[in-house]
Design a protein around this motif. Structure first.
Motif, PDB file in Angstrom:
ATOM      1  N   LEU B 217       0.824  -1.210   0.000  1.00  0.00           N
ATOM      2  CA  LEU B 217       0.000   0.000   0.000  1.00  0.00           C
ATOM      3  C   LEU B 217       0.861   1.263   0.000  1.00  0.00           C
ATOM      4  CD1 LEU B 217      -2.800   1.410   0.351  1.00  0.00           C
ATOM      5  CD2 LEU B 217      -2.499   1.139   2.824  1.00  0.00           C
ATOM      6  N   LYS B 218       1.915   1.229   0.789  1.00  0.00           N
ATOM      7  CA  LYS B 218       2.719   2.450   1.015  1.00  0.00           C
ATOM      8  C   LYS B 218       3.140   3.166  -0.266  1.00  0.00           C
ATOM      9  CE  LYS B 218       4.446   1.428   5.640  1.00  0.00           C
ATOM     10  NZ  LYS B 218       5.536   0.802   6.386  1.00  0.00           N
ATOM     11  N   PRO B 219       3.719   2.438  -1.243  1.00  0.00           N
ATOM     12  CA  PRO B 219       4.188   3.169  -2.441  1.00  0.00           C
ATOM     13  C   PRO B 219       3.051   3.756  -3.290  1.00  0.00           C
ATOM     14  CG  PRO B 219       4.625   0.797  -2.616  1.00  0.00           C
ATOM     15  CD  PRO B 219       4.071   1.017  -1.257  1.00  0.00           C
ATOM     16  N   LEU B 220       1.816   3.327  -3.035  1.00  0.00           N
ATOM     17  CA  LEU B 220       0.704   3.831  -3.837  1.00  0.00           C
ATOM     18  C   LEU B 220       0.223   5.197  -3.345  1.00  0.00           C
ATOM     19  CD1 LEU B 220      -1.413   0.534  -4.072  1.00  0.00           C
ATOM     20  CD2 LEU B 220       0.339   1.360  -5.659  1.00  0.00           C
ATOM     21  N   LEU B 221       0.581   5.528  -2.111  1.00  0.00           N
ATOM     22  CA  LEU B 221       0.035   6.746  -1.500  1.00  0.00           C
ATOM     23  C   LEU B 221       0.782   7.982  -1.962  1.00  0.00           C
ATOM     24  CD1 LEU B 221      -0.357   5.244   2.069  1.00  0.00           C
ATOM     25  CD2 LEU B 221      -2.189   5.733   0.437  1.00  0.00           C
ATOM     26  N   GLY B 222       0.010   9.038  -2.252  1.00  0.00           N
ATOM     27  CA  GLY B 222       0.635  10.269  -2.714  1.00  0.00           C
ATOM     28  C   GLY B 222      -0.404  11.357  -2.899  1.00  0.00           C
ATOM     29  N   PRO B 223       0.014  12.475  -3.481  1.00  0.00           N
ATOM     30  CA  PRO B 223      -0.879  13.643  -3.598  1.00  0.00           C
ATOM     31  C   PRO B 223      -2.000  13.465  -4.615  1.00  0.00           C
ATOM     32  CG  PRO B 223       1.216  14.059  -4.700  1.00  0.00           C
ATOM     33  CD  PRO B 223       1.365  12.743  -4.008  1.00  0.00           C
ATOM     34  N   ASP B 224      -1.997  12.336  -5.346  1.00  0.00           N
ATOM     35  CA  ASP B 224      -3.078  12.105  -6.305  1.00  0.00           C
ATOM     36  C   ASP B 224      -4.136  11.149  -5.752  1.00  0.00           C
ATOM     37  OD1 ASP B 224      -1.342   9.989  -6.221  1.00  0.00           O
ATOM     38  OD2 ASP B 224      -1.334   9.624  -8.386  1.00  0.00           O
ATOM     39  N   ILE B 225      -3.973  10.728  -4.504  1.00  0.00           N
ATOM     40  CA  ILE B 225      -4.880   9.730  -3.925  1.00  0.00           C
ATOM     41  C   ILE B 225      -6.049  10.414  -3.196  1.00  0.00           C
ATOM     42  CG2 ILE B 225      -5.083   7.907  -2.172  1.00  0.00           C
ATOM     43  CD1 ILE B 225      -3.684   7.015  -4.757  1.00  0.00           C
ATOM     44  N   ALA B 226      -7.263  10.148  -3.675  1.00  0.00           N
ATOM     45  CA  ALA B 226      -8.464  10.694  -3.023  1.00  0.00           C
ATOM     46  C   ALA B 226      -8.785   9.910  -1.760  1.00  0.00           C
ATOM     47  CB  ALA B 226      -9.642  10.660  -3.983  1.00  0.00           C
ATOM     48  N   GLY B 227      -8.526   8.606  -1.819  1.00  0.00           N
ATOM     49  CA  GLY B 227      -8.815   7.791  -0.645  1.00  0.00           C
ATOM     50  C   GLY B 227      -8.719   6.312  -0.948  1.00  0.00           C
ATOM     51  N   ILE B 228      -9.156   5.515   0.030  1.00  0.00           N
ATOM     52  CA  ILE B 228      -9.147   4.058  -0.127  1.00  0.00           C
ATOM     53  C   ILE B 228     -10.532   3.537   0.225  1.00  0.00           C
ATOM     54  CG2 ILE B 228      -8.314   3.682   2.246  1.00  0.00           C
ATOM     55  CD1 ILE B 228      -6.729   1.256   1.168  1.00  0.00           C
ATOM     56  N   MET B 229     -10.974   2.528  -0.513  1.00  0.00           N
ATOM     57  CA  MET B 229     -12.238   1.863  -0.183  1.00  0.00           C
ATOM     58  C   MET B 229     -11.890   0.544   0.483  1.00  0.00           C
ATOM     59  SD  MET B 229     -14.451   2.521  -3.665  1.00  0.00           S
ATOM     60  CE  MET B 229     -16.092   2.343  -2.948  1.00  0.00           C
ATOM     61  N   MET B 230     -12.398   0.343   1.684  1.00  0.00           N
ATOM     62  CA  MET B 230     -12.093  -0.892   2.405  1.00  0.00           C
ATOM     63  C   MET B 230     -13.382  -1.584   2.822  1.00  0.00           C
ATOM     64  SD  MET B 230      -8.640  -1.190   3.269  1.00  0.00           S
ATOM     65  CE  MET B 230      -8.583  -1.888   4.927  1.00  0.00           C
ATOM     66  N   THR B 231     -13.322  -2.898   2.821  1.00  0.00           N
ATOM     67  CA  THR B 231     -14.393  -3.701   3.371  1.00  0.00           C
ATOM     68  C   THR B 231     -13.773  -4.414   4.563  1.00  0.00           C
ATOM     69  OG1 THR B 231     -15.181  -4.024   1.122  1.00  0.00           O
ATOM     70  CG2 THR B 231     -16.123  -5.437   2.791  1.00  0.00           C
ATOM     71  N   ASN B 232     -14.346  -4.218   5.740  1.00  0.00           N
ATOM     72  CA  ASN B 232     -13.722  -4.811   6.925  1.00  0.00           C
ATOM     73  C   ASN B 232     -14.794  -5.321   7.886  1.00  0.00           C
ATOM     74  OD1 ASN B 232     -11.685  -5.641   8.551  1.00  0.00           O
ATOM     75  ND2 ASN B 232     -11.304  -3.633   9.493  1.00  0.00           N
ATOM     76  N   PRO B 233     -14.862  -6.626   8.124  1.00  0.00           N
ATOM     77  CA  PRO B 233     -14.029  -7.663   7.550  1.00  0.00           C
ATOM     78  C   PRO B 233     -14.166  -7.712   6.034  1.00  0.00           C
ATOM     79  CG  PRO B 233     -15.929  -8.608   8.651  1.00  0.00           C
ATOM     80  CD  PRO B 233     -15.884  -7.173   9.031  1.00  0.00           C
ATOM     81  N   ASN B 234     -13.087  -8.194   5.397  1.00  0.00           N
ATOM     82  CA  ASN B 234     -13.069  -8.181   3.939  1.00  0.00           C
ATOM     83  C   ASN B 234     -13.932  -9.309   3.373  1.00  0.00           C
ATOM     84  OD1 ASN B 234     -11.578 -10.558   4.067  1.00  0.00           O
ATOM     85  ND2 ASN B 234      -9.613  -9.500   3.870  1.00  0.00           N
ATOM     86  N   THR B 235     -13.902  -9.470   2.059  1.00  0.00           N
ATOM     87  CA  THR B 235     -14.825 -10.437   1.438  1.00  0.00           C
ATOM     88  C   THR B 235     -14.432 -11.885   1.731  1.00  0.00           C
ATOM     89  OG1 THR B 235     -13.568 -10.369  -0.614  1.00  0.00           O
ATOM     90  CG2 THR B 235     -15.416  -8.856  -0.422  1.00  0.00           C
ATOM     91  N   LEU B 236     -13.262 -12.092   2.334  1.00  0.00           N
ATOM     92  CA  LEU B 236     -12.920 -13.444   2.781  1.00  0.00           C
ATOM     93  C   LEU B 236     -13.418 -13.680   4.200  1.00  0.00           C
ATOM     94  CD1 LEU B 236      -9.235 -13.533   1.460  1.00  0.00           C
ATOM     95  CD2 LEU B 236     -11.254 -14.564   0.426  1.00  0.00           C
ATOM     96  N   GLY B 237     -14.068 -12.648   4.764  1.00  0.00           N
ATOM     97  CA  GLY B 237     -14.571 -12.769   6.130  1.00  0.00           C
ATOM     98  C   GLY B 237     -13.499 -12.523   7.167  1.00  0.00           C
ATOM     99  N   LEU B 238     -12.369 -11.933   6.748  1.00  0.00           N
ATOM    100  CA  LEU B 238     -11.244 -11.734   7.663  1.00  0.00           C
ATOM    101  C   LEU B 238     -11.153 -10.276   8.090  1.00  0.00           C
ATOM    102  CD1 LEU B 238      -8.626 -13.770   5.604  1.00  0.00           C
ATOM    103  CD2 LEU B 238     -10.029 -14.585   7.522  1.00  0.00           C
ATOM    104  N   PHE B 239     -10.892 -10.077   9.367  1.00  0.00           N
ATOM    105  CA  PHE B 239     -10.755  -8.714   9.870  1.00  0.00           C
ATOM    106  C   PHE B 239      -9.404  -8.152   9.450  1.00  0.00           C
ATOM    107  CE2 PHE B 239     -10.076  -5.246  12.800  1.00  0.00           C
ATOM    108  CZ  PHE B 239     -11.326  -4.658  12.823  1.00  0.00           C
ATOM    109  N   GLU B 240      -9.426  -6.970   8.845  1.00  0.00           N
ATOM    110  CA  GLU B 240      -8.191  -6.289   8.418  1.00  0.00           C
ATOM    111  C   GLU B 240      -7.563  -5.683   9.667  1.00  0.00           C
ATOM    112  OE1 GLU B 240      -6.875  -6.260   5.445  1.00  0.00           O
ATOM    113  OE2 GLU B 240      -8.499  -6.656   4.008  1.00  0.00           O
ATOM    114  N   ARG B 241      -6.715  -6.475  10.328  1.00  0.00           N
ATOM    115  CA  ARG B 241      -6.265  -6.075  11.660  1.00  0.00           C
ATOM    116  C   ARG B 241      -5.301  -4.900  11.630  1.00  0.00           C
ATOM    117  NH1 ARG B 241      -4.133 -11.626  13.741  1.00  0.00           N
ATOM    118  NH2 ARG B 241      -5.590 -12.452  12.230  1.00  0.00           N
ATOM    119  N   GLN B 242      -4.765  -4.600  10.456  1.00  0.00           N
ATOM    120  CA  GLN B 242      -3.849  -3.445  10.383  1.00  0.00           C
ATOM    121  C   GLN B 242      -4.568  -2.163  10.001  1.00  0.00           C
ATOM    122  OE1 GLN B 242      -0.848  -5.702   8.026  1.00  0.00           O
ATOM    123  NE2 GLN B 242       0.589  -4.649   9.371  1.00  0.00           N
ATOM    124  N   ILE B 243      -5.859  -2.153  10.187  1.00  0.00           N
ATOM    125  CA  ILE B 243      -6.658  -1.008   9.763  1.00  0.00           C
ATOM    126  C   ILE B 243      -6.195   0.291  10.436  1.00  0.00           C
ATOM    127  CG2 ILE B 243      -8.489  -1.544  11.450  1.00  0.00           C
ATOM    128  CD1 ILE B 243      -8.856   0.161   8.008  1.00  0.00           C
TER     129      ILE B 243
END
Lengths: 433, 482, 125
Positions: B217-243
């Protein structure tokens, strides 16, 4: 546990299940959630109510609303609702089903959507309809986007300001961020040009006037654009259809086909087009198929158009419809038939014209658009202060005389009796000039 | 279920009617009163009121049927349908919980159903109290500030929420933020919603553990990023613990966090998206708050916002009036029944049910990620699909179709795309242990059948009103109306 | 195993090109049609449209998938296989016979960057 009707787990059940999982407690099932994010406080919600308390609660809130005789329209019409409809739509096999992904056990849903599509095509004269949209205004916005997708390399749309305000508002929001140029114009033909993909006009304008679209389609097509017509589907029983006017896409709100007002929703939008644009139609579409034994059946089809497949190439993100409301309308149109729907228009038209005459006779109004044809909704110029007029009507239990562009609008459906109209006129006669 | 092969048009009989309307509008009084000016409209019929050139030319070919024809036809159609009231509906990511009947009673209450959407505020105090009460309750449950109820579905909510994301950046003269990050495990609607909102999609990969990989994720972030869409828990039913870390990284780069509320159910009563750092979210009232799906709608996808985005909440107008008010009534009734006491059990019981099924079936179905799941989990097909010389093995589609024979709805299949034979199961908190055990027994039986003779599965369903349709022929030669 | 014809050029996005003077005849490979499954619709451009190398000029649709078509060369579309409109299955039955469009090339040197049959065999695995 065990004392909440919707959670069947007893303490014993929970113990058995935890044992199978190998967890000691329900909390342990959240061991993957950082402790900071576990909400251990009491939720700021009311105490749990019993069913009878819930019933009383809403009864009390309902009484805080004022029940009014509706003499207003502007996109929501108080037409008669046959008793059969809620009886059918509340059948749990329809009500509690999901989107018909497993077609073998969803033939009920798929068949009525196919019937809805057929009826929308018959009303509008179009070749293809989708399975329905959220509402009329969002369908109008999607139709404009569709016009851009249909005409390669054109990126501008022209929107008639004769459309109702809520349609204009939604179109504006929907088209703000994708890179589509939107021009708003009272006379759309003046804005045609080589970069215009689509033009949207109403069949009945915001002031209630039935539009004469003679020459419109020819002019729009000559400029290489698509003509979209926003229409009241109930009125299409008697008015020239979008196909007869030469439109390419027809959209509108199905609420006027027997859906209760319900403070603005749920309603149902429709979106239909000529066959050459079928592959660009957004949303779900149901098609006829055969199973292995040759039995006629119905399936979701042409799914390669849809967002879950096209993902970032999608031109629409809609992935559901207003299915149950499409059923509502399909049952309504089945009951009404051609004769019933014509009669709804005759009764509404007669009532509206009677009210129009009687209001003018009070001397409290002047004509706004003399000689212009209308069906059930019209505008007048008020000679008395509009706020006084509105308040007097409200005090007497009527909702009408909405202010619009310096006029006031009224609407009469077949639900309004002559006695009600006379009573409303009587109230107005009492207002000092 | 019995096969019934009629369309309403095929029952039509010219001259038959199913409506009941007043004989005429009585306007006789009008003709006795001479109007002062002759230019008044005097129309009494549509053909008098409207010039011929504006009238419909073609006949309107709607069915001509009696009321009893209509009632029997649609009753017959309903009997070819499966709903939550028919049986267990373990459809992953769809949260097919029981739909309480009191909700229906409230939604059709005449004191609400007769209100015109443009009525002045003083005449709709009760309706406004419903909207305000639901707003406050959802804010309490999610940790957001306020909600807009205009969106009519989850995807509609995503679109509205992304419009809000753009409003926020535009208001700060930060127009260069036109990219949105979407994990590869996201619901298909996420990239579609972003695209129709004029945003470019940047995909971030999941790691082997099924979670968003923070280093990717880190290298993708910059001044052109409006945001991120997250599903938590994700579609595998797993909690994104690093949220927590993800939220900090995205906020530090000037972006916003969008929470796709499709998977909110396991967090109901346990975790609040607002506390995890999300700025914008949608809820699916037809999932988390028990309103019926209606065969594909009407739903309701209210969008909630935190402090940052609050000033823009009323900007996007994505539906014509106030949204699906009838659905809001149902959800509010449900929340009042839940109350502060029962809400705490909703998510945990849904999570308990999912883990129970997962642990009970992992010997028959491939479990690619064995950790604790939340409300749902994904199998990657059968462990023994019965494939042998000259005979193809049973696929996930075959398992799904065979389940129909045993009276269960199928799970979600072939999603998420991370696994080829994905079979995604979500039981919800409203199913009893006995129902779960029946389902487990049937799933084991199907696995045994596949091992024995996969052809039984290939040919399923055997007991449904129809067999598998020829979808290719239907798409090549579309018949879309009668 | 999918069939690859020796005499054709290929793109990494699975289009094939047959060169006939300054005309490029374009279709999709056997590998591509196998991956797609039963093709239900071919979305093709109109005669006279211009296409750019690497730009999408249409799409193939099957029941559960949609795949963009990318032009291996730039130029003007001079012919469109209208038979595919009613019979998209021809692409499944005979992928190298069922051409989709013919393009009059602007720059024949663009062909140099396309793959030989042997090189494409590495891609189509």
């Amino acid at each position: 546990m065990g004392n909440f009707a919707y959670f069947p787990h007893t303490e014993d059940d929970i113990r058995v299940m935890l044992e199978r999982i190998g967890a000691r407690s329900l909390d342990e099932l959240y061991s993957d959630v950082p402790a900071d994010f576990i909400y251990n406080k009491e939720y700021d919600l009311p105490d749990a109510l019993s069913e009878q308390e819930v019933r009383d609660f809403f009864e009390k809130l309902g009484k805080e609303n004022t029940q009014l005789k509706v003499f207003a329209g502007q996109g929501a019409y108080d037409h008669y609702v046959p008793s059969v409809i809620p009886y059918i739509t509340s059948r749990s096999e329809f009500l509690t089903a999901y989107t018909p992904y497993q077609c073998e056990i969803s033939q009920g849903t798929l068949r009525y959507i196919f019937e809805w599509q057929s009826m929308i095509c018959r009303l509008t004269g179009m070749d293809v309809s989708n399975a329905s949209m959220y509402d009329g205004p969002s369908a109008a916005a999607e139709a404009l986007r569709m016009a851009v997708a249909c005409t390669r390399k054109r990126n501008k749309v022209v929107v008639s300001t004769k459309l109702m305000q809520n349609v204009l508002d939604v179109v504006k929001s929907y088209l703000k961020y994708p890179d589509i140029e939107v021009v708003y114009a009272w006379d759309v033909l003046e804005e045609l040009g080589p970069d215009v993909a689509g033009v949207i006009v109403p069949s009945i304008c915001r002031h209630g006037i039935i539009q004469d679209l003679s020459g419109m389609a020819d002019a729009v097509h000559a400029a290489g654009a698509l003509l979209i017509e926003y229409c009241d589907p109930s009125a299409l029983a008697v008015l020239k259809t979008p196909a007869e006017w030469g439109a390419d896409i027809a959209v509108g709100d199905g609420q006027s086909l027997g859906i209760p007002l319900c403070y603005g929703g749920p309603y149902v939008g429709f979106l239909a087009c000529k066959s050459e644009y079928m592959r660009k139609l957004p949303g779900r579409i149901v098609g006829q198929a055969n199973d292995a034994d040759g039995k006629r059946c119905f399936v979701l089809t042409l799914q390669a158009r849809e967002q879950h497949i096209r993902r970032e190439k999608a031109t629409s993100n809609i992935c559901s419809n207003q299915s149950l409301m499409a059923l509502w309308v399909t049952v309504y149109l089945s009951l009404m038939g051609p004769e019933g729907l014509r009669k709804v228009n005759e009764l509404s038209c007669a009532g509206a014209h009677y009210l129009y005459d009687e209001l003018l006779k009070t001397g409290r109004f002047e004509e706004a658009f003399p000689g212009r044809p209308f069906l059930k909704e019209f505008c007048l110029k008020s000679l008395v202060p509009v706020d006084v007029l509105q308040q007097k009507l409200l005090d007497a239990g009527f909702f009408g005389a909405l202010e619009l562009d310096g006029y006031v609008t009224f609407c009469v459906t077949e639900r309004r009796t002559k006695e009600e109209i006379d009573a409303l006129v009587g109230v107005i006669k009492e207002i000092a000039l | 279920m019995r096969y019934y092969d009629k369309l309403i048009f095929e029952l039509s009989h010219p001259g038959r009617t199913g409506f009941s309307l007043p004989a005429s509008f009585d306007a006789s009084a009008r003709t006795n009163l001479c109007s002062p000016k002759k230019r008044l409209a005097v129309a009494s019929s549509v053909s008098d009121a409207v010039p011929t050139k504006l009238l419909r030319e073609s006949a309107l070919d709607l069915p001509e049927v009696s009321e009893v024809d209509v009632v029997r036809h649609y009753t017959n159609l309903s009997q070819m349908n499966f709903g939550v009231d028919t049986g267990f509906y373990p459809l992953g990511s769809c949260t097919m919980k029981y739909n309480p009947k009191i909700n229906e009673e409230i939604a059709s209450h005449p004191l609400f159903s007769g209100l015109h959407p443009l009525q002045p505020a003083a005449t709709v105090k009760g309706a406004q109290a419903v909207i305000d009460g639901l707003d406050a309750a959802l804010a309490a449950i999610t940790g957001m500030k306020h909600f807009t109820f205009l969106p009519c579905a989850g995807a509609h909510g995503e679109l509205t929420g992304l419009m809000l994301m753009r409003e926020y950046h535009m208001a700060r003269n930060d127009a260069a933020r036109t990219k949105v990050i979407v994990p590869d495990s996201a619901h298909g609607t996420n990239p579609a919603s972003a695209a129709v909102c004029g945003l470019q999609i940047v995909e971030v990969k999941s790691g082997a553990d099924g979670l968003v990989d923070v280093e990717s994720l880190k290298p993708l972030l910059g001044p052109d990023i409006a945001g991120i869409m997250m599903t938590n828990p994700n579609t595998l039913g797993l909690f994104e613990r690093q949220i927590g870390e993800i939220a900090k990284l995205v906020h530090d780069c000037g972006g916003l966090l969008y929470y796709d509320g499709a998977n909110m159910n396991p967090l109901l009563g346990k975790v609040r998206p607002g506390d995890m750092g999300f700025d914008i979210m949608h809820l699916n009232l037809h999932k988390t708050f028990s309103t019926p799906h209606g065969g594909g709608g009407p739903g309701s996808g209210p969008v909630g916002v935190g402090e940052r985005v609050l000033p823009y909440l009323r900007e996007p107008r994505t539906s014509g009036f106030h949204g699906n008010f009838g659905v809001m009534l149902r959800a509010y009734a449900y929340i009042l029944m839940l109350g502060k006491q029962n809400v705490k059990m909703a998510g945990p019981l849904a999570t308990l049910s999912a883990n129970y099924i997962k642990e009970s079936l992992k010997d028959c179905y491939k479990l690619p990620i064995p950790s604790i799941c939340k409300h749902e989990f994904v199998f990657d097909g059968l462990i023994n699909d019965g494939a042998c010389e000259g005979k193809a093995g049973a696929t996930t589609l075959d398992v799904a179709k065979r389940l129909l024979d045993y009276g269960f709805h199928a799970p979600t299949i072939y999603f998420p795309l991370l696994f080829h034979q994905a079979l995604m199961i979500e039981p919800t908190e409203t199913e009893s242990l006995e129902t779960l055990d029946e389902f487990i027994a049937v799933m084991k039986k199907i696995a045994a059948e596949a091992a024995e003779d996969p052809d039984i599965l290939h040919r399923a369903p055997h007991n449904a009103p129809i067999g598998r349709p020829d979808e290719t022929a239907a798409a090549r030669n579309p018949i879309l109306k009668a | 195993m999918s069939k690859i014809l020796e005499e054709l050029l290929y793109s990494e996005s699975h289009e094939w090109v047959k060169v006939d003077g300054n005309i490029a005849i374009i279709g999709v490979s056997d590998f591509a049609q196998q991956e797609m499954g039963d093709i239900t619709y071919v979305d093709a451009p109109a005669e006279g449209d211009s296409v750019g190398k690497g730009e999408d000029f249409g799409a193939l649709e099957s029941v559960k998938a949609s795949s963009e078509l990318y032009s291996p060369v730039s130029g003007e579309v001079v012919a469109v296989n209208e038979e595919l409109e009613d019979k998209p299955e021809l692409i499944n039955e005979d992928p190298y016979g069922a051409w989709i469009i013919k393009v009059k090339m602007n720059d024949e040197s663009e062909l140099d960057s396309l793959l030989s049959a042997a090189a494409y065999a590495e891609v189509a695995k």
